[in-house]
Every structure is written in structure tokens, then in C-alpha cells.
Design a protein around this motif. Structure first.
Motif, PDB file in Angstrom:
ATOM      1  N   TRP A  11       0.750  -1.271   0.119  1.00  0.00           N
ATOM      2  CA  TRP A  11       0.003   0.037   0.000  1.00  0.00           C
ATOM      3  C   TRP A  11       0.792   1.251  -0.011  1.00  0.00           C
ATOM      4  O   TRP A  11       1.937   1.181   0.600  1.00  0.00           O
ATOM      5  CB  TRP A  11      -0.768  -0.175   1.175  1.00  0.00           C
ATOM      6  CG  TRP A  11      -1.933  -1.080   1.101  1.00  0.00           C
ATOM      7  CD1 TRP A  11      -2.402  -1.683  -0.056  1.00  0.00           C
ATOM      8  CD2 TRP A  11      -2.806  -1.390   2.176  1.00  0.00           C
ATOM      9  NE1 TRP A  11      -3.455  -2.764   0.282  1.00  0.00           N
ATOM     10  CE2 TRP A  11      -3.752  -2.542   1.792  1.00  0.00           C
ATOM     11  CE3 TRP A  11      -2.901  -1.039   3.625  1.00  0.00           C
ATOM     12  CZ2 TRP A  11      -4.610  -3.076   2.424  1.00  0.00           C
ATOM     13  CZ3 TRP A  11      -3.934  -1.911   4.459  1.00  0.00           C
ATOM     14  CH2 TRP A  11      -4.706  -2.784   3.771  1.00  0.00           C
ATOM     15  N   PHE A  12       0.335   2.195  -0.768  1.00  0.00           N
ATOM     16  CA  PHE A  12       1.173   3.342  -0.995  1.00  0.00           C
ATOM     17  C   PHE A  12       1.932   4.070   0.376  1.00  0.00           C
ATOM     18  O   PHE A  12       2.860   4.293   0.466  1.00  0.00           O
ATOM     19  CB  PHE A  12       0.579   4.710  -1.816  1.00  0.00           C
ATOM     20  CG  PHE A  12       1.680   5.724  -2.303  1.00  0.00           C
ATOM     21  CD1 PHE A  12       2.513   5.515  -3.248  1.00  0.00           C
ATOM     22  CD2 PHE A  12       1.272   6.945  -1.560  1.00  0.00           C
ATOM     23  CE1 PHE A  12       3.425   6.456  -3.414  1.00  0.00           C
ATOM     24  CE2 PHE A  12       2.007   7.868  -1.878  1.00  0.00           C
ATOM     25  CZ  PHE A  12       3.100   7.780  -2.985  1.00  0.00           C
ATOM     26  N   ILE A  27      -7.942   2.601   0.165  1.00  0.00           N
ATOM     27  CA  ILE A  27      -8.504   3.712   0.318  1.00  0.00           C
ATOM     28  C   ILE A  27      -7.963   4.756   1.371  1.00  0.00           C
ATOM     29  O   ILE A  27      -8.578   5.110   2.499  1.00  0.00           O
ATOM     30  CB  ILE A  27      -9.935   3.206   0.991  1.00  0.00           C
ATOM     31  CG1 ILE A  27     -10.390   2.021   0.201  1.00  0.00           C
ATOM     32  CG2 ILE A  27     -11.104   4.299   0.918  1.00  0.00           C
ATOM     33  CD1 ILE A  27     -11.797   1.529   0.923  1.00  0.00           C
ATOM     34  N   PHE A  28      -6.780   5.522   0.910  1.00  0.00           N
ATOM     35  CA  PHE A  28      -5.784   5.934   1.756  1.00  0.00           C
ATOM     36  C   PHE A  28      -5.159   5.233   2.801  1.00  0.00           C
ATOM     37  O   PHE A  28      -4.552   4.477   2.321  1.00  0.00           O
ATOM     38  CB  PHE A  28      -6.554   7.232   2.528  1.00  0.00           C
ATOM     39  CG  PHE A  28      -6.529   8.447   1.384  1.00  0.00           C
ATOM     40  CD1 PHE A  28      -5.519   9.316   1.321  1.00  0.00           C
ATOM     41  CD2 PHE A  28      -7.649   8.623   0.451  1.00  0.00           C
ATOM     42  CE1 PHE A  28      -5.475  10.371   0.372  1.00  0.00           C
ATOM     43  CE2 PHE A  28      -7.660   9.777  -0.475  1.00  0.00           C
ATOM     44  CZ  PHE A  28      -6.560  10.497  -0.520  1.00  0.00           C
ATOM     45  N   TRP A  29      -5.894   5.233   3.941  1.00  0.00           N
ATOM     46  CA  TRP A  29      -5.164   4.057   4.959  1.00  0.00           C
ATOM     47  C   TRP A  29      -6.408   3.444   5.741  1.00  0.00           C
ATOM     48  O   TRP A  29      -6.374   2.873   6.500  1.00  0.00           O
ATOM     49  CB  TRP A  29      -4.482   4.740   6.020  1.00  0.00           C
ATOM     50  CG  TRP A  29      -4.560   6.073   6.233  1.00  0.00           C
ATOM     51  CD1 TRP A  29      -5.392   6.777   7.238  1.00  0.00           C
ATOM     52  CD2 TRP A  29      -4.198   7.000   5.294  1.00  0.00           C
ATOM     53  NE1 TRP A  29      -5.260   8.123   7.315  1.00  0.00           N
ATOM     54  CE2 TRP A  29      -4.379   8.159   5.998  1.00  0.00           C
ATOM     55  CE3 TRP A  29      -3.024   7.294   4.382  1.00  0.00           C
ATOM     56  CZ2 TRP A  29      -4.149   9.744   5.370  1.00  0.00           C
ATOM     57  CZ3 TRP A  29      -2.688   8.359   3.746  1.00  0.00           C
ATOM     58  CH2 TRP A  29      -3.156   9.578   4.372  1.00  0.00           C
ATOM     59  N   ALA A  54      -7.942  13.609   7.564  1.00  0.00           N
ATOM     60  CA  ALA A  54      -7.958  13.243   8.615  1.00  0.00           C
ATOM     61  C   ALA A  54      -8.827  11.804   8.698  1.00  0.00           C
ATOM     62  O   ALA A  54     -10.124  12.005   8.501  1.00  0.00           O
ATOM     63  CB  ALA A  54      -8.074  13.768  10.045  1.00  0.00           C
ATOM     64  N   TYR A  55      -8.184  10.667   8.589  1.00  0.00           N
ATOM     65  CA  TYR A  55      -9.202   9.786   8.340  1.00  0.00           C
ATOM     66  C   TYR A  55      -8.895   8.429   8.975  1.00  0.00           C
ATOM     67  O   TYR A  55      -7.743   8.049   8.925  1.00  0.00           O
ATOM     68  CB  TYR A  55      -9.091   8.871   6.868  1.00  0.00           C
ATOM     69  CG  TYR A  55      -9.058  10.192   5.953  1.00  0.00           C
ATOM     70  CD1 TYR A  55      -9.928  10.911   5.781  1.00  0.00           C
ATOM     71  CD2 TYR A  55      -7.851  10.378   5.052  1.00  0.00           C
ATOM     72  CE1 TYR A  55      -9.640  12.188   4.560  1.00  0.00           C
ATOM     73  CE2 TYR A  55      -7.347  11.217   4.077  1.00  0.00           C
ATOM     74  CZ  TYR A  55      -8.718  12.063   3.869  1.00  0.00           C
ATOM     75  OH  TYR A  55      -8.399  13.070   2.992  1.00  0.00           O
ATOM     76  N   GLY A  56      -9.666   8.130  10.222  1.00  0.00           N
ATOM     77  CA  GLY A  56      -9.223   6.913  11.021  1.00  0.00           C
ATOM     78  C   GLY A  56      -9.712   7.025  12.415  1.00  0.00           C
ATOM     79  O   GLY A  56     -10.843   7.755  12.697  1.00  0.00           O
ATOM     80  N   PRO A 101      -1.948   8.382  10.083  1.00  0.00           N
ATOM     81  CA  PRO A 101      -1.462   9.554   9.041  1.00  0.00           C
ATOM     82  C   PRO A 101      -2.435  10.595   8.844  1.00  0.00           C
ATOM     83  O   PRO A 101      -3.699  10.589   9.051  1.00  0.00           O
ATOM     84  CB  PRO A 101      -1.111   8.765   7.707  1.00  0.00           C
ATOM     85  CG  PRO A 101      -1.003   7.434   8.103  1.00  0.00           C
ATOM     86  CD  PRO A 101      -1.973   7.210   9.022  1.00  0.00           C
ATOM     87  N   ILE A 102      -2.040  12.033   8.582  1.00  0.00           N
ATOM     88  CA  ILE A 102      -2.753  13.017   8.098  1.00  0.00           C
ATOM     89  C   ILE A 102      -2.046  13.538   6.727  1.00  0.00           C
ATOM     90  O   ILE A 102      -1.010  13.335   6.351  1.00  0.00           O
ATOM     91  CB  ILE A 102      -2.539  14.159   8.963  1.00  0.00           C
ATOM     92  CG1 ILE A 102      -3.500  13.970  10.247  1.00  0.00           C
ATOM     93  CG2 ILE A 102      -2.876  15.465   8.337  1.00  0.00           C
ATOM     94  CD1 ILE A 102      -3.331  15.112  11.467  1.00  0.00           C
TER      95      ILE A 102
END
Length: 516
Positions: free
Chosen positions: A303-304, A335-337, A439-441, A409-410
Motif C-alpha cells: 500500500w502506498f 482507500i488512503f489508509w 484526517a481519516y481513522g 497519518p494525516i
């Protein structure tokens, strides 16, 4: 026969386990089982169907002819609604679970649903450098077609399933936005069906008030039926530099300087803690140095965001050449992270090699199957927010994010915000450099309470003349909302175009305070 028998036995045992535990228990506590066994195969079928359909329609050139017929059908539906007394507001008939937004639109059940089946690329004009598309065309469709003929969008937002209509009526951003602005700023014309069933085309010089009012209006001024978007020549690769940076002051300073450099085609930052980040800068190129090509979009690749983190852990800079389409969709597979919370072992090499070709599950299917209990859990214990703040306020903003929600992460993505009419513009009369803080999580702050913490964050964003992306949960009251957004042009046009009895106000459509 033995493999078939084994598979049947496994399936039977799984069904018995689900029966004993209950489907709701499995969906909440062991969601990866349901995602891996059902949603991943279904998502693959969806993708294949829409890819083949888009290719066939474009090759047969049937889309322009069908487009006019479909627009007339939308006009007919609107006029019939008007003849029947305009008893309820109108909205698109697209099911709420199909949207990429995690918000569930309950208004779909009470409003008049206007069916808008417009999902085709209509025309690519390389002389005028314009692509004309329908609103349900996705970024995956756009990249597949344009890159195959040597062109691309100046701003091409990340996830495959994002639609043109959503990016115009909401907003969209990418790591090239420091040069080109938000997605709305690369659009040159919109075509809409208005509240009275009439058709109108608007550009910066024709019906300009409507042109500038449409972005961020969330479908409350009319139904978008087509858009014209700028295209630019594409190259094969992105030459991407990775630079680990330590210390908040150094991070903000370096990120700001790179965002101001116009020779950078792409600028992006991933913040792994308040004091650690990797800043990436890229330029398009047709040549790649031997041994430095990284096809990061291949299903078996890490994953990136995990790949980027390795540069931070090893404290070394890096240079890679990434195929252009792979770069555009570098965060799509994970999906980002967000996917690490759904499939915890998703980045494991064994899983990637065996099942990575089916990843990611479609966000729409995740929404459709999450259930009310899981939706409430996500709402209270999960954050998905993009806040847009002036670049000069970045250090203060990151401190606020750290203390209020503590999610890492942000994502940091710079963009230039022109001084134009509409809901979103800088405070002064000149263009200003802004940054999207994504911000995802799961928040790590103690005693996190979604409403109070998010209202505190929204208050900060308003205080620095920032903006909140409207796909996410918004807790502001009406007065606070119109303090954040400039509603002067929007309200004037709603009255002028007869929208007040046809469409809800944007606040009533998206804000939690209005929907509950």
C-alpha cells in the motif's frame, strides 16, 4: 472433486458460524470475513461491468445521441413534478449508498427522486483541450480513457469511484492543485436542468453568476447534466521525490516552500506524527531511469502510505518513477489508509499476492452492508474529515488536529484558491495558498466524543477563514455554517431561479443539526 468438497465444507462451516454468532456480530466484529468473501468479488464484478460498458459506449459513439434524449427525459420529470403541485423537494434518484460520501442521505426517502442516468464521456476535443462528460462519469473512467490517448485532467482526484458531478457539486482536490486549484477551477462550462425544467448552459462569460454558484451547492440550484473540463497533455511517468522531514516547524516550512514552486507538478505530504512527515514532489516525464521504475498500482505492491513510511523509518530520501495512472490512483487500493481498519492484514504480502487483485471493496457496497449499528459506531468512533485552511495557519491547524482528534497519518495537499464569486473564496481580493488537511481513522484522543470534538475543530477552521468539505459529517448550526461559507450569491440565485420550493438549502441537505 476433493477441492470442491473442501470448499463446500468450509462454506457450510462459515454459514453455521454466522448462524450461531448472528449476522450483525460478524458484520461488526469480524467484518473482514464478510468483505473478503462477498464484497471483494462483488466489487470486481461492478468494476468490470462499468469499464466494459464505458468502453463500448465510447467506441460506438452512441453517448452524444443518447445524451440529448436523456436530458429531455429529465426535463420531462421536472415538469411533471411541477404540474403535480411541487409538493416536495426534488433530488437525484441515485441511491444514497452509491455515493462515496460516508453520510447516509435520508432525504432520498422523502423527496421527489429524479432519475438521472448520465454516466458517459461524451467528447474529447484535443484541439480545444476540453473533455465533455456526464455527471456520473468516474475518475477511473476518465483516467482510463484520457491516459490511453495521451491526455489527462490538470486536477484528477484520487479515488476511482469519485464522480464528476460529486466533484463539482461538492469539491475535489489533488496534489496538482497548488498549480490549478480545486476541481471546479478546471471546469469551463456546466449544463443544468433548472427548477422549472428549462435547460441552461453557464460559463465564466455566459450566465456567470450561476457558473460560480454551482460548486459546493450540492445539487440545490439545479440538476447537472454535463460539464466541460480542461485537459492537458500527459506523460508516461511521474518522477517522484520522497523527503523525510522531522520537527513540526521544519515540516511546515518545507511543505510551504515546495507548494509555492510552480515547477513541481505534484506536491503532497503524509504526516505520521506531529513531528514526522514525508513530503513528496513530482514532475511528469516520458523517460525513467533504469532500476527506479515502481509500478505502485500493481495489486501485489505494498500500500502506498506504507511504502512511503519506509522512507521515514529508514531516514533516507528516495527517487522513483511511477506510471502516471498508478500515481493518480496511488491511494485507491488502500482507500488512503482506511482499509487497514477493515482488513487488518490487507497489506500482508501473502494477502496481496493471493487477493490483492480484488482490492479495494467499493465504498458504496461497504455503506450498503454496514447496518445501523455499525454506522453509529463509525459515527462515534471514526473520523473522516477534510478541512481546508490557509497555508499560513498550517502549524496552528496541525496542533489543533493533534489535540482535538489525534488521528494519523494525516494527508496534506496544497491548493491555490482564486478570488472568485461563490460559496468558497479567500478573505481578501487575491488568490491565496491553502492546504487540505485530511484526517481519516480512529481518534486516539482520550474521551473522544464526535459531536463536541468536531464542533471544536469546526470552530477553529471558521476562525482562520477555512472551509470544511461537505461530504463529511458537519455539526455546525445554520448561523455557523453561513459564517464559514459566503451565501450571498447562492441565496440570490435560489430566489431568482425558483429553487426555494424545488430544492432544500445546502445546509438542510448536509448538516447533522438540520437532519436530526
Amino acid at each position: 472433486m476433493e477441492p470442491a468438497v473442501s470448499l463446500a465444507v468450509c462454506a457450510l462451516l462459515f454459514l453455521l458460524w454466522v448462524r450461531v454468532k448472528g449476522l450483525e456480530f460478524v458484520l461488526i466484529h469480524q467484518r473482514w470475513v464478510f468483505v473478503c468473501l462477498f464484497l471483494l468479488p462483488l466489487s470486481l464484478i461492478f468494476d468490470i461491468y462499468y469499464y466494459v460498458r464505458a468502453w463500448v459506449v465510447f467506441k460506438l459513439s452512441s453517448a452524444p445521441r443518447l445524451h440529448e434524449q436523456r436530458v429531455r427525459d429529465i426535463q420531462k420529470q421536472v415538469r411533471e413534478w411541477k404540474e403535480q403541485g411541487s409538493k416536495t423537494f426534488m433530488c437525484t434518484g441515485r441511491p444514497g449508498w452509491l455515493t462515496v460520501s460516508l453520510r447516509v442521505g435520508k432525504y432520498k426517502k422523502t423527496h421527489k427522486n429524479i432519475m438521472i442516468n448520465l454516466m458517459d464521456i461524451l467528447e474529447v476535443d484535443t484541439k480545444k483541450q476540453i473533455v465533455r462528460v456526464e455527471p456520473l462519469v468516474t475518475m477511473g473512467q476518465v483516467t482510463a480513457l484520457l491516459t490511453s490517448i495521451g491526455w489527462t485532467l490538470p486536477v484528477l482526484p484520487e479515488l476511482d469511484d469519485l464522480t464528476v458531478g460529486g466533484l463539482i457539486m461538492g469539491t475535489g482536490i489533488e496534489s496538482s492543485s497548488h498549480k490549478y486549484g480545486l476541481f471546479q477551477h478546471i471546469c469551463t462550462a456546466y449544463e443544468l436542468v433548472l427548477a422549472d425544467g428549462s435547460f441552461v448552459r453557464c460559463t465564466p462569460s455566459e450566465n456567470s453568476d450561476l457558473f460560480y454558484a454551482v460548486p459546493w451547492s450540492c445539487g440545490t440550484l439545479g440538476f447537472l447534466v454535463a460539464a466541460e473540463i480542461r485537459i492537458i497533455p500527459a506523460k508516461k511517468y511521474v518522477k517522484l521525490r520522497f523527503e523525510p522531514v522531522y520537527g513540526l516547524e521544519a515540516i511546515c516550512d518545507r511543505f510551504t516552500r515546495e507548494s509555492q514552486r510552480q515547477e513541481n507538478h505534484f506536491v503532497e505530504g503524509l504526516l505520521y506524527s506531529l513531528e514526522e512527515a514525508v513530503i513528496m514532489t513530482g514532475v511528469m516525464t516520458d523517460e525513467a531511469e533504469p532500476g527506479k521504475l515502481n509500478s505502485i498500482g500493481n495489486y501485489y505492491k505494498p500500500w502506498f502510505f506504507k511504502h512511503v513510511e519506509n522512507y521515514l523509518k529508514t531516514k533516507r530520501e528516495g527517487l522513483e518513477y511511477i506510471p502516471l495512472r498508478h500515481y493518480y490512483h496511488r491511494h485507491t487500493r488502500s482507500i488512503f489508509w482506511e482499509l487497514q481498519d477493515i482488513i487488518p492484514f490487507g497489506n500482508n504480502p501473502v494477502f496481496r499476492y493471493l487477493f490483492g487483485w480484488m482490492v479495494p471493496p467499493k465504498i458504496s457496497l461497504l455503506k450498503l452492508t454496514q447496518g445501523e449499528t455499525l454506522r453509529k459506531l463509525y459515527e462515534q468512533h471514526h473520523v473522516v474529515q477534510d478541512m481546508l485552511v490557509p497555508m499560513k495557519c498550517l502549524p496552528q491547524a496541525l496542533h489543533t488536529f493533534h489535540s482535538d482528534i489525534h488521528v494519523y497519518p494525516i494527508w496534506l495537499c496544497p491548493f491555490i484558491l482564486p478570488s472568485q464569486p461563490g460559496l468558497v473564496h479567500p478573505k481578501g481580493n487575491e488568490a491565496e495558498l491553502y492546504v487540505d488537511i485530511g484526517a481519516y481513522g480512529e481518534p486516539r484522543v482520550k474521551h473522544f466524543e464526535a459531536r463536541s470534538c468536531m464542533r471544536q475543530l469546526e470552530k477553529f477552521v471558521r476562525s482562520v477563514h477555512g472551509f470544511q468539505m461537505l461530504y463529511a459529517d458537519c455539526y455546525m448550526d445554520r448561523e455557523e455554517f453561513w459564517e464559514m461559507f459566503d451565501g450571498s450569491l447562492y441565496h440570490r440565485l435560489r430566489k431568482q431561479l425558483g429553487c426555494q420550493d424545488a430544492f432544500p438549502e445546502v445546509y438542510d441537505k448536509i448538516c447533522k443539526a438540520a437532519r436530526h
